[in-house]
Write an enzyme that holds these catalytic residues in place. Sequence first.
Site, mmCIF file in Angstrom:
data_model
loop_
_atom_site.group_PDB
_atom_site.id
_atom_site.type_symbol
_atom_site.label_atom_id
_atom_site.label_comp_id
_atom_site.label_asym_id
_atom_site.label_seq_id
_atom_site.Cartn_x
_atom_site.Cartn_y
_atom_site.Cartn_z
ATOM 1 N N HIS B 196 11.757 72.995 41.920
ATOM 2 C CA HIS B 196 11.670 72.217 40.190
ATOM 3 C C HIS B 196 11.141 71.377 39.818
ATOM 4 C CE1 HIS B 196 13.865 70.495 36.317
ATOM 5 N NE2 HIS B 196 13.782 71.610 36.510
ATOM 6 N N ASP B 230 19.771 82.075 36.394
ATOM 7 C CA ASP B 230 18.985 80.417 35.069
ATOM 8 C C ASP B 230 18.084 80.017 35.943
ATOM 9 O OD1 ASP B 230 19.355 78.546 33.482
ATOM 10 O OD2 ASP B 230 21.546 78.011 33.907
ATOM 11 N N LEU B 231 17.197 80.172 35.793
ATOM 12 C CA LEU B 231 16.283 80.038 36.799
ATOM 13 C C LEU B 231 15.881 78.480 36.738
ATOM 14 C CD1 LEU B 231 13.426 80.138 37.334
ATOM 15 C CD2 LEU B 231 12.283 78.979 35.765
ATOM 16 N N ASP B 232 16.607 76.837 36.470
ATOM 17 C CA ASP B 232 16.841 76.479 37.084
ATOM 18 C C ASP B 232 18.132 75.569 37.353
ATOM 19 O OD1 ASP B 232 13.498 75.616 36.940
ATOM 20 O OD2 ASP B 232 14.049 74.184 34.819
ATOM 21 N N GLU B 233 18.960 76.445 37.752
ATOM 22 C CA GLU B 233 20.084 75.953 38.032
ATOM 23 C C GLU B 233 20.779 76.813 39.061
ATOM 24 O OE1 GLU B 233 22.712 74.217 36.194
ATOM 25 O OE2 GLU B 233 20.884 72.946 34.510
#
Lengths: 288, 288, 288, 288
Positions: B196, B230-233
């Site tokens: 990220h 949840d892609l960035d979590e």
Amino acid sequence: MSHTSEATTTHWVLTLTCPDQPGIVAAVAGLLAEHGGNITESQQFGDPQSGLFVMRVQVTSSASAAELGAALDALSPRFDLQWSLDVVGRPVRTLVMVSTAAHCLNDLAFRQRSENLPVDLVAVVSNHEVLAPLAQFYDIPFHHVPVSAATKADAEARLLALVEELDVELVVLARYMQILSDDLCRALEGRVINIHHSFLPSFKGARPYAQAYERGVKLIGATAHYVTGDLDEGPIIEQDVERVDHAQSVEDLVALGQDVERRALARAVRWHAEHRVLLDGHRTIVFR
Amino acid sequence: MSHTSEATTTHWVLTLTCPDQPGIVAAVAGLLAEHGGNITESQQFGDPQSGLFVMRVQVTSSASAAELGAALDALSPRFDLQWSLDVVGRPVRTLVMVSTAAHCLNDLAFRQRSENLPVDLVAVVSNHEVLAPLAQFYDIPFHHVPVSAATKADAEARLLALVEELDVELVVLARYMQILSDDLCRALEGRVINIHHSFLPSFKGARPYAQAYERGVKLIGATAHYVTGDLDEGPIIEQDVERVDHAQSVEDLVALGQDVERRALARAVRWHAEHRVLLDGHRTIVFR
Amino acid sequence: MSHTSEATTTHWVLTLTCPDQPGIVAAVAGLLAEHGGNITESQQFGDPQSGLFVMRVQVTSSASAAELGAALDALSPRFDLQWSLDVVGRPVRTLVMVSTAAHCLNDLAFRQRSENLPVDLVAVVSNHEVLAPLAQFYDIPFHHVPVSAATKADAEARLLALVEELDVELVVLARYMQILSDDLCRALEGRVINIHHSFLPSFKGARPYAQAYERGVKLIGATAHYVTGDLDEGPIIEQDVERVDHAQSVEDLVALGQDVERRALARAVRWHAEHRVLLDGHRTIVFR
Amino acid sequence: MSHTSEATTTHWVLTLTCPDQPGIVAAVAGLLAEHGGNITESQQFGDPQSGLFVMRVQVTSSASAAELGAALDALSPRFDLQWSLDVVGRPVRTLVMVSTAAHCLNDLAFRQRSENLPVDLVAVVSNHEVLAPLAQFYDIPFHHVPVSAATKADAEARLLALVEELDVELVVLARYMQILSDDLCRALEGRVINIHHSFLPSFKGARPYAQAYERGVKLIGATAHYVTGDLDEGPIIEQDVERVDHAQSVEDLVALGQDVERRALARAVRWHAEHRVLLDGHRTIVFR
């Protein structure tokens, strides 16, 4: 981990070293399990070069120190174990030696009070009087032990007497600007941590920051290490650096160096007091 | 550690998790000892909040995978063990997804070739063609899989087919600028690492470096994490930062950010490939 | 800063040094203002010890190099100025010398291509052939110049010839494992940057990482510096460190060391190429 | 720099901001030269986005503040200058607000005493009494100003009165756990530095370390910033981080966080007191 138990459960920290061979962990873990031990944290390391095996275990158990000790003693011959058992968080009785620079003493005393640094500061010994008020503020008995060429032997004898009387487990040279005699170093070996005002190996001699300035270094550092006969050459526990640039004077480097010194020293003292530092010849194993 | 053995001794890495309870380490260490195992490195951790116990052991043994696996299977019911066994240093079959930015792919490929990063880069998949020469230089098959709103489902199907065909164990999103569908994330859960381009939690939205610039931050960072729905979590594996100042433009921040990104990603991939990362709910245990 | 101008406005970078005295900045800034210059970035430093004054200015102006140069020449006698004028971002013609280790060359070439590192890599010179494909991938002409005791003088002559032919402005020793002769060092003084595989001052001798391992250091580092007659003692441009611990082998230290080396070297090359590094006796002033 | 002068030479620090345009540096440097000024350190920056030009100059001169001020006032209209003149190293009159956490106050007071942090700590104001002895040890007058919903307005009035009476130039919120009213923030805007117990932007809400723990972050940080109406959103002066891992409890994160907090705050206070921090809209220019 929370499994119910009588109120007498203790959180133990066990450290041990022995020549590496198969079966050590199984034997030790088995011993702990037989005493109802529950391992909460554990680290092992086998040094492929020296052949030393090193282990640190935190374990909750309702067994007593005597019970665990007897079991460890019984196990020792099989593996040639050296072991040590303590209660997690027990404050280590510590004597701090200083001259006139306050930064390391101030940092250790503050962390002891506010951050649960697990030490009991039982004495400050200094060849000057300037830090007496700081010791007093932190309620640490202050001992003024002046040192001159003529009185050095007496001063060291007095220090050793204090170590005896006060049951001192750890001596911290917190920018103490006197060189300890070889005899004293040997008498206290493994129990003295020094903060070296430089990144070892480094500029030799009396004015490292001035040398660092002349050389135009871009980082300055400090080294916390155990004291052996050779004052600045003992096993390294921790090192740290700080970035500097051309605009900083020697005085600036000294001030920045004090930040690095107190940081590296505080970590070394904490890890020692938590039994995280084990000796492997001239190197340290630090189970952070 | 050197004890003599037939040529068939293997260096194994065993990882396991289970609900914490007394006796686990003893049982596992005993099992390994019974198979002539010699533990060279070991770490355990019991999470006091979740009650999960996690262990990673490197052990040399002349026992086969089948023998060790049978013994571990037999032990599992008693402790509710989840275990995994691999050979130390075996390259993990890895597929790298990229768009146009080369820095992460270049870094991983270089480290694989020169630093023994234990991965086998079996494919580069990209929605652009610009990085084909880089893949070719490192002898990695390059698959151009364009993605548009209309073709997204097909593109993901093709990716999944490649994962199947090539026995891919790990997918690395190395600045792949497409959002994976929830279905794909779920299908590959635990096997996808994303970098990220920001220090999480952080600026939300499309242009984090521009936001960081506007806000006048003094540090920029990056986060390597597992991908969940949840892609960035997903669970964080590694984070790093770099110091910046007012004189740096958004473009400068992007360039510095690329340094942080590739550093954090390379560490995360290495630790994953060395079986040093274990999941504890939404957190990771990283035995560095 | 955006003030309108004819298309011929150039972004200049001017560096100058002189003995410190009142009025320098006023005179230089006045000169630039007279030529329609608009200062976008500027830094000055007066060394209180050496008495040297150092200045770096970025300025937009529609004046030509000849016009600015003539004005600076006219000003020079009054302040005993040494000045240098270049266009911001102009790639510096750079020759990279390597042996077999790829990490520094790979990093410089990648940053040149992707991050606008302002260098033009006009040649790779190596005493081995192993890095020829890497040079080829980045379209850099590769020159194999073997070195033995017998051919050393010839090899250095060939290097000097290449420097001449190719108008080389900067030579980077990117882990080139040969010692340059004093004559060559002197011929190229101020134009050669070396990456020293250690944190200076440091372990002397051939195997610094092995020594660092033996000593049990907790940080390893690298130093980028200009080459003078005394190979490893030239003015330091940049230093960096990486944390290590007891579990890391000598090979691990070497791999981590490569990360530090390429990072420190890339910064040093960038700052040099951006005219941010000025010499003050044996120290560097780095206007980052 | 040492050029002889009458005993009345002063080391001045001049900061100024104005819309960027050609000729500023020349005009200011000319003005200083006319007053016998010798520039010892100088930095300029023109923000290409906002069009603001910012300059900080240290200059020795025998001119008086009145003389320099008159000349600067005369120059101002031409460039729309905002300027400020002070003596290098003059202690800034500083009021520190605390609740019960000692680490920031202890650090600032210690650095003021031992490291020439150029502040004069004229008052400690607290809504608790627990830090009175620490203030007393450092000879700083301690004001206990309890705060409840009912007394908040009175408490803020008393704070403002103290600021007036004591000629306070800088208010430091050193882990003061009360939210200042918008009115107070506005009244003191540009003169209040807060240490935010998190790396901004970050976890919102009351328990950032608990949130950081839950999220399994690998770095924790702190942010020192000016206070504006929006308490935690003012211009950032400094940020720092510390590495953490899975084994650290929320309490450990809090303790480590205190280290980062005091470090970031001390730097921010030093740079402010040395007039190194200038505002450029919502961003800061820090001439370190």
